[in-house]
Scaffold this motif. Structure first.
Motif, PDB file in Angstrom:
ATOM      1  N   PHE A 129     -10.364 -87.163   8.175  1.00 51.52           N
ATOM      2  CA  PHE A 129     -10.045 -86.282   7.052  1.00 51.52           C
ATOM      3  C   PHE A 129      -8.750 -86.728   6.396  1.00 51.52           C
ATOM      4  CE2 PHE A 129     -12.174 -83.792  10.417  1.00 51.52           C
ATOM      5  CZ  PHE A 129     -13.401 -83.626   9.780  1.00 51.52           C
ATOM      6  N   PRO A 130      -8.795 -87.827   5.625  1.00 52.41           N
ATOM      7  CA  PRO A 130      -7.602 -88.293   4.917  1.00 52.41           C
ATOM      8  C   PRO A 130      -7.235 -87.328   3.798  1.00 52.41           C
ATOM      9  CG  PRO A 130      -9.518 -89.545   4.229  1.00 52.41           C
ATOM     10  CD  PRO A 130      -9.981 -88.657   5.343  1.00 52.41           C
ATOM     11  N   THR A 131      -6.103 -87.571   3.169  1.00 50.81           N
ATOM     12  CA  THR A 131      -5.662 -86.676   2.090  1.00 50.81           C
ATOM     13  C   THR A 131      -6.688 -86.603   0.973  1.00 50.81           C
ATOM     14  OG1 THR A 131      -3.373 -87.259   2.593  1.00 50.81           O
ATOM     15  CG2 THR A 131      -3.793 -86.187   0.485  1.00 50.81           C
ATOM     16  N   THR A 132      -7.255 -87.762   0.607  1.00 52.35           N
ATOM     17  CA  THR A 132      -8.303 -87.815  -0.407  1.00 52.35           C
ATOM     18  C   THR A 132      -9.595 -88.278   0.260  1.00 52.35           C
ATOM     19  OG1 THR A 132      -6.683 -88.407  -2.086  1.00 52.35           O
ATOM     20  CG2 THR A 132      -9.008 -88.807  -2.608  1.00 52.35           C
ATOM     21  N   PRO A 133     -10.681 -87.495   0.155  1.00 49.43           N
ATOM     22  CA  PRO A 133     -11.938 -87.901   0.783  1.00 49.43           C
ATOM     23  C   PRO A 133     -12.379 -89.290   0.324  1.00 49.43           C
ATOM     24  CG  PRO A 133     -12.076 -85.636   0.010  1.00 49.43           C
ATOM     25  CD  PRO A 133     -10.790 -86.202  -0.533  1.00 49.43           C
ATOM     26  N   LEU A 134     -12.942 -90.066   1.247  1.00 48.69           N
ATOM     27  CA  LEU A 134     -13.381 -91.418   0.923  1.00 48.69           C
ATOM     28  C   LEU A 134     -14.714 -91.395   0.200  1.00 48.69           C
ATOM     29  CD1 LEU A 134     -12.641 -93.252   4.314  1.00 48.69           C
ATOM     30  CD2 LEU A 134     -11.191 -93.130   2.289  1.00 48.69           C
ATOM     31  N   SER A 135     -14.866 -92.325  -0.739  1.00 54.75           N
ATOM     32  CA  SER A 135     -16.157 -92.509  -1.395  1.00 54.75           C
ATOM     33  C   SER A 135     -17.102 -93.197  -0.414  1.00 54.75           C
ATOM     34  CB  SER A 135     -15.992 -93.375  -2.640  1.00 54.75           C
ATOM     35  OG  SER A 135     -15.617 -94.693  -2.267  1.00 54.75           O
ATOM     36  N   ARG A 136     -18.387 -93.271  -0.774  1.00 60.04           N
ATOM     37  CA  ARG A 136     -19.366 -93.943   0.081  1.00 60.04           C
ATOM     38  C   ARG A 136     -18.985 -95.403   0.294  1.00 60.04           C
ATOM     39  NH1 ARG A 136     -24.423 -92.399   1.402  1.00 60.04           N
ATOM     40  NH2 ARG A 136     -24.349 -90.738  -0.157  1.00 60.04           N
ATOM     41  N   GLU A 137     -18.513 -96.043  -0.772  1.00 60.31           N
ATOM     42  CA  GLU A 137     -18.132 -97.453  -0.669  1.00 60.31           C
ATOM     43  C   GLU A 137     -16.910 -97.616   0.240  1.00 60.31           C
ATOM     44  OE1 GLU A 137     -18.800 -95.844  -3.491  1.00 60.31           O
ATOM     45  OE2 GLU A 137     -20.783 -96.774  -3.802  1.00 60.31           O
ATOM     46  N   GLU A 138     -15.952 -96.702   0.114  1.00 62.71           N
ATOM     47  CA  GLU A 138     -14.762 -96.758   0.956  1.00 62.71           C
ATOM     48  C   GLU A 138     -15.113 -96.504   2.420  1.00 62.71           C
ATOM     49  OE1 GLU A 138     -11.190 -95.345  -2.070  1.00 62.71           O
ATOM     50  OE2 GLU A 138     -12.539 -93.838  -1.225  1.00 62.71           O
ATOM     51  N   MET A 139     -16.088 -95.612   2.669  1.00 66.43           N
ATOM     52  CA  MET A 139     -16.540 -95.366   4.031  1.00 66.43           C
ATOM     53  C   MET A 139     -17.152 -96.624   4.632  1.00 66.43           C
ATOM     54  SD  MET A 139     -18.166 -91.596   4.561  1.00 66.43           S
ATOM     55  CE  MET A 139     -17.124 -90.153   4.685  1.00 66.43           C
ATOM     56  N   LYS A 140     -17.931 -97.329   3.830  1.00 70.16           N
ATOM     57  CA  LYS A 140     -18.561 -98.561   4.315  1.00 70.16           C
ATOM     58  C   LYS A 140     -17.500 -99.607   4.643  1.00 70.16           C
ATOM     59  CE  LYS A 140     -23.016 -98.128   1.912  1.00 70.16           C
ATOM     60  NZ  LYS A 140     -23.888 -98.702   0.857  1.00 70.16           N
ATOM     61  N   ALA A 141     -16.487 -99.713   3.777  1.00 72.04           N
ATOM     62  CA  ALA A 141     -15.421-100.680   4.015  1.00 72.04           C
ATOM     63  C   ALA A 141     -14.632-100.309   5.270  1.00 72.04           C
ATOM     64  CB  ALA A 141     -14.488-100.742   2.804  1.00 72.04           C
ATOM     65  N   ALA A 142     -14.375 -99.005   5.442  1.00 71.63           N
ATOM     66  CA  ALA A 142     -13.635 -98.559   6.620  1.00 71.63           C
ATOM     67  C   ALA A 142     -14.439 -98.814   7.888  1.00 71.63           C
ATOM     68  CB  ALA A 142     -13.302 -97.069   6.497  1.00 71.63           C
ATOM     69  N   ALA A 143     -15.752 -98.581   7.820  1.00 76.54           N
ATOM     70  CA  ALA A 143     -16.601 -98.826   8.985  1.00 76.54           C
ATOM     71  C   ALA A 143     -16.581-100.294   9.373  1.00 76.54           C
ATOM     72  CB  ALA A 143     -18.029 -98.372   8.692  1.00 76.54           C
ATOM     73  N   LYS A 144     -16.586-101.158   8.370  1.00 83.10           N
ATOM     74  CA  LYS A 144     -16.549-102.598   8.646  1.00 83.10           C
ATOM     75  C   LYS A 144     -15.214-103.000   9.255  1.00 83.10           C
ATOM     76  CE  LYS A 144     -17.369-107.087   6.439  1.00 83.10           C
ATOM     77  NZ  LYS A 144     -17.720-107.787   5.168  1.00 83.10           N
ATOM     78  N   ALA A 145     -14.127-102.393   8.772  1.00 83.13           N
ATOM     79  CA  ALA A 145     -12.791-102.767   9.248  1.00 83.13           C
ATOM     80  C   ALA A 145     -12.487-102.206  10.629  1.00 83.13           C
ATOM     81  CB  ALA A 145     -11.733-102.285   8.249  1.00 83.13           C
ATOM     82  N   THR A 146     -12.990-101.013  10.930  1.00 81.97           N
ATOM     83  CA  THR A 146     -12.620-100.345  12.178  1.00 81.97           C
ATOM     84  C   THR A 146     -13.722-100.319  13.233  1.00 81.97           C
ATOM     85  OG1 THR A 146     -13.363 -98.172  11.385  1.00 81.97           O
ATOM     86  CG2 THR A 146     -11.084 -98.809  10.885  1.00 81.97           C
TER      87      THR A 146
END
Length: 269
Positions: free
Chosen positions: A93-110
Motif C-alpha cells: 500500500f504505497p502512497t499512490t496506488p500502482l498502475s497495472r503496468e507498475e505492478m508488473k514491473a514491481a513483480a519483475k523486480a522483486t
C-alpha cells in the motif's frame, strides 16, 4: 484464555494477548502488557484516556505508508512512543496506488506478484518475502513488553494476527489456543466493523473481496502456515523461522521473562 475485546472507542478488535496457558501447563501468559488492535485512527478522547490507563507506553504500527498517511493513528496527547514498522515494507500500500503496468514491473523486480490479494496469497507472500519484518516486529514488541505495548494494522487480523501467533508460540502456548485466539477476530470484525470499513476505510489497505479480506480469519489458514513452518524448520518451526530471518536470539527469553507467570491454581474439589 482472554478472547474478549477491550472496549476502546473507535476500535473493533482491541484485545489483550494474555491469559493463555502454556502447553506445558506450568505458566500462564500475563495480561496487561501486550495488546493487539485494528486501526487507531478513530480514537476519541475517552479512548486515549483508556489507553493511558491500560499502561500502554508504545504503539507499533504495522501498516504500510499508504495506510498510515490516509488514516494516521490518533495519538495526540498520549505519552507513547510511536513506531512505524510496516510488515509489507511499504510495498502493498504505497502512497499512490500502482498502475497495472507498475505492478508488473514491481513483480519483475522483486519476485512478488502483488496483483493477487486473496487471503491465502497474502499470507504466503508475508511468510516468503517478509520474514525479516515479522522478526523485527516480534523483537520490537518483546523489547517494549515490560512497559506496555499495542501493535496493530488496519483490521488487526492478518499482519497483527501473524505477529500475535508468533509471540504466543514463542511463549509456549499450544497450537489450538493460538488458532482459537486468531480465529475469534472474525467475531469481533462482524457487523459494525464491516460497515465502518466500507464507509471510512475502503482506501486504507483493504482491497479485493471486502467481506473476506476485511473480516475473515479462517483457522485452517493459520494452521496451514504453522504446519508449513514446522515442515520447513522443524519442531521449533516459528522460532527457527524467525531466527533465520534475523530475530534477536535473546527475544524468546525476554518475552518469557516478561510475560510468563505461574499457572492459575485449580479450584478445590
Amino acid at each position: 484464555m482472554s478472547l474478549e475485546r477491550i472496549d476502546i472507542e473507535g476500535t473493533f478488535n482491541f484485545r489483550d494477548i494474555g491469559g493463555s496457558p502454556t502447553s506445558a501447563g506450568d505458566s500462564t501468559v500475563s495480561r496487561g502488557k501486550i495488546f493487539r488492535a485494528d486501526g487507531l485512527a478513530q480514537l476519541t478522547d475517552r479512548a486515549r484516556a483508556d489507553l493511558g490507563s491500560l499502561g500502554v507506553g508504545t504503539v507499533v504500527d504495522l501498516r504500510d505508508i499508504g495506510e498510515r498517511s490516509k488514516l494516521p493513528d490518533a495519538l495526540t496527547g498520549l505519552d507513547v512512543e510511536y513506531i512505524e514498522l510496516p510488515i509489507f515494507g511499504d510495498h502493498f500500500f504505497p502512497t499512490t496506488p500502482l498502475s497495472r503496468e507498475e505492478m508488473k514491473a514491481a513483480a519483475k523486480a522483486t519476485g512478488m506478484d502483488l496483483s493477487d490479494r486473496s487471503l491465502g496469497r497474502i499470507y504466503d507472500l508475508m511468510i516468503a518475502h517478509f520474514g525479516d519484518r515479522l522478526a523485527l516486529a516480534v523483537d520490537t514488541v518483546a523489547a517494549h513488553a515490560e512497559t506496555g505495548v499495542v501493535f496493530h494494522c488496519s483490521a488487526g487480523k492478518d499482519r497483527t494476527g501473524m505477529v500475535a501467533a508468533f509471540l504466543l508460540d514463542l511463549l509456549g502456548v499450544g497450537r489450538q489456543d493460538i488458532i482459537e485466539e486468531y480465529a475469534i477476530t472474525s467475531t469481533h470484525l462482524s457487523g459494525g466493523f464491516l460497515e465502518s470499513i466500507t464507509r471510512n476505510f475502503s482506501d486504507a489497505g483493504i482491497s479485493g473481496n471486502l467481506a473476506e479480506t476485511a473480516t475473515a480469519a479462517p483457522p485452517e489458514l493459520l494452521d496451514r502456515i504453522l504446519d508449513q513452518l514446522a515442515d520447513e524448520y522443524g519442531p521449533r518451526g516459528v522460532e527457527d523461522y524467525l531466527l533465520a530471518h534475523g530475530m534477536d536470539p535473546a527475544t524468546p527469553d525476554r518475552l518469557r521473562s516478561a510475560l510468563l507467570g505461574p499457572a492459575a491454581s485449580a479450584e478445590p474439589a
